[in-house]
Design an enzyme around this catalytic site. Structure first.
Site, PDB file in Angstrom:
ATOM      1  N   GLY A 295     -52.022-100.095  32.957  1.00 25.08           N
ATOM      2  CA  GLY A 295     -50.574 -99.897  32.849  1.00 25.08           C
ATOM      3  C   GLY A 295     -49.921-101.234  32.509  1.00 25.08           C
TER       4      GLY A 295
ATOM      5  CB  VAL B 125     -45.395-102.886  38.218  1.00 30.81           C
ATOM      6  CG1 VAL B 125     -46.291-103.358  39.350  1.00 30.81           C
ATOM      7  CG2 VAL B 125     -44.043-102.440  38.772  1.00 30.81           C
ATOM      8  N   GLY B 126     -47.246-103.785  35.829  1.00 30.65           N
ATOM      9  CA  GLY B 126     -48.587-104.182  35.383  1.00 30.65           C
ATOM     10  C   GLY B 126     -48.570-105.521  34.656  1.00 30.65           C
TER      11      GLY B 126
ATOM     12  CG  ASP C 170     -49.682 -98.872  28.665  1.00 28.64           C
ATOM     13  OD1 ASP C 170     -49.055 -99.255  29.674  1.00 28.64           O
ATOM     14  OD2 ASP C 170     -49.381 -97.818  28.037  1.00 28.64           O
TER      15      ASP C 170
ATOM     16  NE  ARG D 208     -41.547 -84.075  47.567  1.00 26.02           N
ATOM     17  CZ  ARG D 208     -42.383 -84.035  48.596  1.00 26.02           C
ATOM     18  NH1 ARG D 208     -42.809 -85.145  49.125  1.00 26.02           N
ATOM     19  NH2 ARG D 208     -42.791 -82.906  49.118  1.00 26.02           N
TER      20      ARG D 208
ATOM     21  CG  ASN E 236     -44.392 -95.564  44.053  1.00 26.25           C
ATOM     22  OD1 ASN E 236     -45.012 -95.754  45.076  1.00 26.25           O
ATOM     23  ND2 ASN E 236     -43.430 -96.381  43.625  1.00 26.25           N
TER      24      ASN E 236
ATOM     25  NE  ARG F 297     -38.393-104.936  47.393  1.00 22.94           N
ATOM     26  CZ  ARG F 297     -38.782-103.887  46.691  1.00 22.94           C
ATOM     27  NH1 ARG F 297     -39.135-102.768  47.300  1.00 22.94           N
ATOM     28  NH2 ARG F 297     -38.791-103.934  45.378  1.00 22.94           N
TER      29      ARG F 297
ATOM     30  CG  HIS G 226     -44.542 -98.062  49.186  1.00 29.51           C
ATOM     31  ND1 HIS G 226     -43.844 -99.214  49.442  1.00 29.51           N
ATOM     32  CD2 HIS G 226     -44.440 -97.862  47.851  1.00 29.51           C
ATOM     33  CE1 HIS G 226     -43.334 -99.678  48.314  1.00 29.51           C
ATOM     34  NE2 HIS G 226     -43.674 -98.878  47.335  1.00 29.51           N
TER      35      HIS G 226
HETATM   36  N1  LIG Z   1     -46.520 -99.684  45.250  1.00 22.76           N
HETATM   37  C1  LIG Z   1     -45.439-100.410  45.013  1.00 22.76           C
HETATM   38  O1  LIG Z   1     -45.055-101.253  45.818  1.00 22.76           O
HETATM   39  C2  LIG Z   1     -44.659-100.183  43.739  1.00 22.76           C
HETATM   40  C3  LIG Z   1     -43.563-100.995  43.419  1.00 22.76           C
HETATM   41  C4  LIG Z   1     -42.899-100.785  42.212  1.00 22.76           C
HETATM   42  C5  LIG Z   1     -43.323 -99.775  41.342  1.00 22.76           C
HETATM   43  N2  LIG Z   1     -44.363 -98.987  41.700  1.00 22.76           N
HETATM   44  C6  LIG Z   1     -44.881 -97.923  40.839  1.00 22.76           C
HETATM   45  O2  LIG Z   1     -45.725 -98.531  39.858  1.00 22.76           O
HETATM   46  C7  LIG Z   1     -45.765 -97.693  38.701  1.00 22.76           C
HETATM   47  C8  LIG Z   1     -45.450 -98.550  37.483  1.00 22.76           C
HETATM   48  O3  LIG Z   1     -44.100 -98.978  37.514  1.00 22.76           O
HETATM   49  P1  LIG Z   1     -43.466 -99.721  36.234  1.00 22.76           P
HETATM   50  O4  LIG Z   1     -42.103-100.114  36.604  1.00 22.76           O
HETATM   51  O5  LIG Z   1     -44.422-100.738  35.724  1.00 22.76           O
HETATM   52  O6  LIG Z   1     -43.412 -98.489  35.199  1.00 22.76           O
HETATM   53  P2  LIG Z   1     -43.435 -98.577  33.631  1.00 22.76           P
HETATM   54  O7  LIG Z   1     -42.954 -97.259  33.133  1.00 22.76           O
HETATM   55  O8  LIG Z   1     -42.758 -99.830  33.174  1.00 22.76           O
HETATM   56  O9  LIG Z   1     -44.998 -98.730  33.275  1.00 22.76           O
HETATM   57  C9  LIG Z   1     -45.942 -97.729  33.443  1.00 22.76           C
HETATM   58  C10 LIG Z   1     -46.949 -97.873  32.303  1.00 22.76           C
HETATM   59  O10 LIG Z   1     -48.021 -96.965  32.533  1.00 22.76           O
HETATM   60  C11 LIG Z   1     -48.487 -96.581  31.263  1.00 22.76           C
HETATM   61  N3  LIG Z   1     -49.327 -95.395  31.332  1.00 22.76           N
HETATM   62  C12 LIG Z   1     -48.962 -94.087  31.506  1.00 22.76           C
HETATM   63  N4  LIG Z   1     -50.067 -93.318  31.470  1.00 22.76           N
HETATM   64  C13 LIG Z   1     -51.110 -94.129  31.295  1.00 22.76           C
HETATM   65  C14 LIG Z   1     -52.512 -93.919  31.183  1.00 22.76           C
HETATM   66  N5  LIG Z   1     -53.045 -92.692  31.257  1.00 22.76           N
HETATM   67  N6  LIG Z   1     -53.316 -94.985  31.003  1.00 22.76           N
HETATM   68  C15 LIG Z   1     -52.798 -96.240  30.927  1.00 22.76           C
HETATM   69  N7  LIG Z   1     -51.491 -96.499  31.019  1.00 22.76           N
HETATM   70  C16 LIG Z   1     -50.665 -95.461  31.193  1.00 22.76           C
HETATM   71  C17 LIG Z   1     -47.203 -96.346  30.478  1.00 22.76           C
HETATM   72  O11 LIG Z   1     -47.459 -96.316  29.070  1.00 22.76           O
HETATM   73  C18 LIG Z   1     -46.361 -97.537  30.924  1.00 22.76           C
HETATM   74  O12 LIG Z   1     -46.490 -98.629  30.040  1.00 22.76           O
HETATM   75  C19 LIG Z   1     -44.755 -96.566  38.963  1.00 22.76           C
HETATM   76  O13 LIG Z   1     -45.445 -95.430  39.450  1.00 22.76           O
HETATM   77  C20 LIG Z   1     -43.859 -97.155  40.033  1.00 22.76           C
HETATM   78  O14 LIG Z   1     -43.210 -96.161  40.780  1.00 22.76           O
HETATM   79  C21 LIG Z   1     -45.029 -99.173  42.876  1.00 22.76           C
END
Ligand SMILES: NC(=O)c1ccc[n+]([C@@H]2O[C@H](COP(=O)([O-])OP(=O)(O)OC[C@H]3O[C@@H](n4cnc5c(N)ncnc54)[C@H](O)[C@@H]3O)[C@@H](O)[C@H]2O)c1
Length: 313
Positions: free
Chosen positions: A8, A12-13, A33, A89, A121, A152, A176
């Protein structure tokens, strides 16, 4: 020095990959990705900071090609979609569950010995799915959420006390989510001294409330969920694995009787080292904390039940 894959290349990634490079956590970082060119572009951009930021890490960006991830020591899963207007959801869980299952399957094929860190998530449920669907030992599949929430918590605490961040200690356990996380205010300390010595119940109550809506506050400001702190927190967990630091990090791990729970992945303090989630630390919870933890586990279990209802588990 090892290899880390981040799945991803979204907010975040990519932030996680950047932090891994800056802190020289591995000799190679791979970002993958499904969006054509996205990982390649972000890794090229990060690579072009290396001369000024002084790191020498091999950075690889690829579009859906898992051969490039081969032999990874750690795989971080950030792939997922945010909830869209009108989406239930259950629908969100269905979409992200499909993604998490697919990427786990593909990543395991090329890195059968890796440690998998779930960030997508709803994280507690996605971790449960990743663990159950992979059949890997629970030490090697766990989630990051409580580490971000604790970070935080410490920020709000240090501000309220006028204390240096590094002198303030505090942990968030449980699920979470805004309503499921439990900031352990009675166990928080300033250099070992309970924070109640320095601030009123009202001030500390606000710290807890601000922590619990920490994610929502940022979503309100940014129009999407945060990425700097989540990406950094995930990279910090990877660092503890790669350097066998044995840090105690609130992590979403499978419980087998600890905290009175079984068959669930939920946030508790865990020793994180080269073996992954090496040891769960059982805190002495007060009656109030224990009741909150049980309620949090019930809520996480309800979300996990959706996995069965929609047939992904
Ligand atoms: N655990 C935590 O503390 C925490 C904190 C923030 C965000 N998150 C979660 O992390 C995730 C990512 O958030 P983000 O802001 O980076 O979202 P984002 O939409 O910016 O990025 C997600 C990426 O995943 C890619 N993706 C989708 N399907 C895919 C697949 N099959 N293979 C590879 N890549 C794929 C998308 O193309 C996109 O680039 C979300 O689910 C978000 O809710 C978790």
């Amino acid at each position: 020095m090892g290899k880390v894959t981040v799945i991803g290349a979204g907010n975040v990634g990519a932030t996680c990959a950047n932090a891994l490079a800056l802190r020289k956590v591995a000799s190679e970082v791979v970002l993958i990705d499904i969006k054509e060119g996205l990982s390649e572009g972000k890794m090229l951009d990060i690579y072009q900071t290396s001369a000024v930021m002084d790191f020498n890490v091999r950075l690889t960006g690829v579009t859906d090609d898992y051969t490039a991830t081969e032999g990874s020591d750690v795989v971080v899963i950030t792939s997922g979609v945010p909830r869209k207007p009108g989406m239930t959801r259950e629908e969100l869980i269905g979409v992200n569950a499909g993604i998490v299952k697919k990427v786990m399957r593909e990543a395991i094929e090329y890195s059968p010995d890796a440690i998998f860190l779930v960030v997508a998530n709803p994280m507690d449920t996605m971790t449960y799915l990743a663990l159950r669907s992979s059949g890997l030992p629970s030490s090697r599949v766990f989630g990051m959420g409580g580490h971000l929430d604790s970070s935080r918590f410490r920020c709000y605490l240090s501000k309220a006390l006028g204390a240096s961040m590094s002198d303030v200690d505090g942990m968030v356990i449980g699920g979470h989510g805004d309503t499921t996380m439990i900031p352990l205010i009675d166990k928080a300390s300033w250099r070992g001294v309970p924070v109640s010595k320095f601030a009123s119940a009202e001030v500390l109550g606000k710290v807890v409330a601000d922590t619990m809506v920490g994610g929502a506050t940022l979503t309100g400001l940014l129009g999407t969920s945060a990425w700097y702190a989540p990406g950094a927190a995930a990279a910090n967990v990877v660092e503890s694995i790669m350097f066998d630091l044995k840090k105690v990090i609130p992590s979403c791990v499978a419980l087998d009787g600890e905290y009175g729970q079984k068959d669930i992945c939920i946030g508790v303090p865990t020793v994180i080292g080269r073996g992954g989630a090496e040891r769960i630390i059982e805190l002495d919870l007060s009656a109030d904390e224990a009741a909150k933890f049980a309620a949090s586990a019930d809520a996480v279990r309800k979300t996990n039940a959706v996995l069965n209802e929609i047939g992904v588990l």
